[in-house]
Design an enzyme around this catalytic site. Sequence first.
Site, mmCIF file in Angstrom:
data_model
loop_
_atom_site.group_PDB
_atom_site.id
_atom_site.type_symbol
_atom_site.label_atom_id
_atom_site.label_comp_id
_atom_site.label_asym_id
_atom_site.label_seq_id
_atom_site.Cartn_x
_atom_site.Cartn_y
_atom_site.Cartn_z
ATOM 1 N NE ARG A 55 49.966 79.843 61.702
ATOM 2 C CZ ARG A 55 51.306 79.849 61.914
ATOM 3 N NH1 ARG A 55 52.090 79.161 61.116
ATOM 4 N NH2 ARG A 55 51.809 80.530 62.915
ATOM 5 C CE1 TYR A 108 38.646 72.118 39.714
ATOM 6 C CE2 TYR A 108 40.526 72.877 41.005
ATOM 7 C CZ TYR A 108 39.177 72.927 40.708
ATOM 8 O OH TYR A 108 38.364 73.784 41.388
ATOM 9 C CG ASP A 180 44.879 65.836 41.522
ATOM 10 O OD1 ASP A 180 44.209 65.095 42.266
ATOM 11 O OD2 ASP A 180 44.537 67.001 41.251
ATOM 12 C CE LYS A 205 36.138 68.647 43.925
ATOM 13 N NZ LYS A 205 37.215 69.434 44.564
#
Length: 391
Positions: A55, A108, A180, A205
């Site tokens: 983690r 987005y 972004d 993406k």
Amino acid sequence: MTDTRKTLVRRTPWPGSVTGPIGTPLQPSVAYTAQDPDALDALYTGQTQGFSYAREGHPNASVLASKIDAMEGVEGGIVVGSGMAAVTAVMFGLLKSGDRVLGGTQLYGRSLRLMREELPRMGIETAFSDPTDGAAFAAAITPGTRIVLVEVVSNPTLRVADMHAIASAAKSAGALLVVDNTFTTPGAIRGIDVGADVVLHSVTKLLAGHSDVTLGYVHAADPAHRKAIYDTATTFGLTPSPFDCWLAERGLFTFDLRFERASANAAALADALAQAAPVSRVLYPGRADHPDHARAAALLDGRFGNMVTFEIAGGREAANRLVRAAADLPFAPTLGDVATTLSHPASSSHRALSVAERAAIGIGEGTFRVSVGIEPPEFLLAAFRDALGAV
């Protein structure tokens, strides 16, 4: 028998070899052993480098982060579980109650939702301004603004932000500019080239490029901000999968080739759509009729990307007919795959907005976003001719 059972439940060391693998090894281990408590202390205090618990980091995430760092021209980025995990880690890592965030009006859909609904619940003020209007956006940056969040090329209407004006205004106000860079990717522009203090990606993406991973990436220029973002990602459990990191790294090997082919296909498709009778509007930054073409040409240096947006008349009924006729065009709420995908923002990425809110940023029932892939261009153009014929 006892010795055999003991052997079975103990990990077997990797076989020694005078050669090394060409491919990056996949390391799914959750935990890593240390020699003693002193060695673990040295690791956690930064005296030594390594891993303790997945983690908090693992080899495959580090390898992938270093590759995206190289693309962005930075060092010290981290990989997280998704693009929205990257946005979340930035917001909750760098903001506190009473702070203010100014976002572009076109982001987005989930980023918009985070700003409209989730951040205000935490006592964080949010506001929006049109990033294509540099003067108006600069005026909206108040003294209490801590973060400015924009996309260089917006999702889904492909408007191009006035990045120079925004970066200058953010710096003057002492606000952090968060970019972004998912749509544009470092293939078109790097975050540091437009003055970003923080740059993030949905690696899901075009970077990974095969619709088989869910990952995000974030880098902050200030080491203190990097640590705050990393600590938030670790505490919130925004952990990336080692297998997804391994797949994404493999996808990056062909990124340049995919980006160039998909961008060329997008330019050809945009020109073809502009000539198609059912199409009322085409948005592609590389076309002279794009409202921000001059800015795109200067900012992106001719690298206009693989995204095309177009609109047809007839509302939802016409949209349904087009999608049903597009047998060779996967209809899916995603982008960046090797194959061309078709999406409908009103029913997917921006469905949480009201009709009026969507209309205000140029999204209607006839608006489609195309993530152009690497197919032979003649195949792609034929597929759209067939789909538009049904409209």
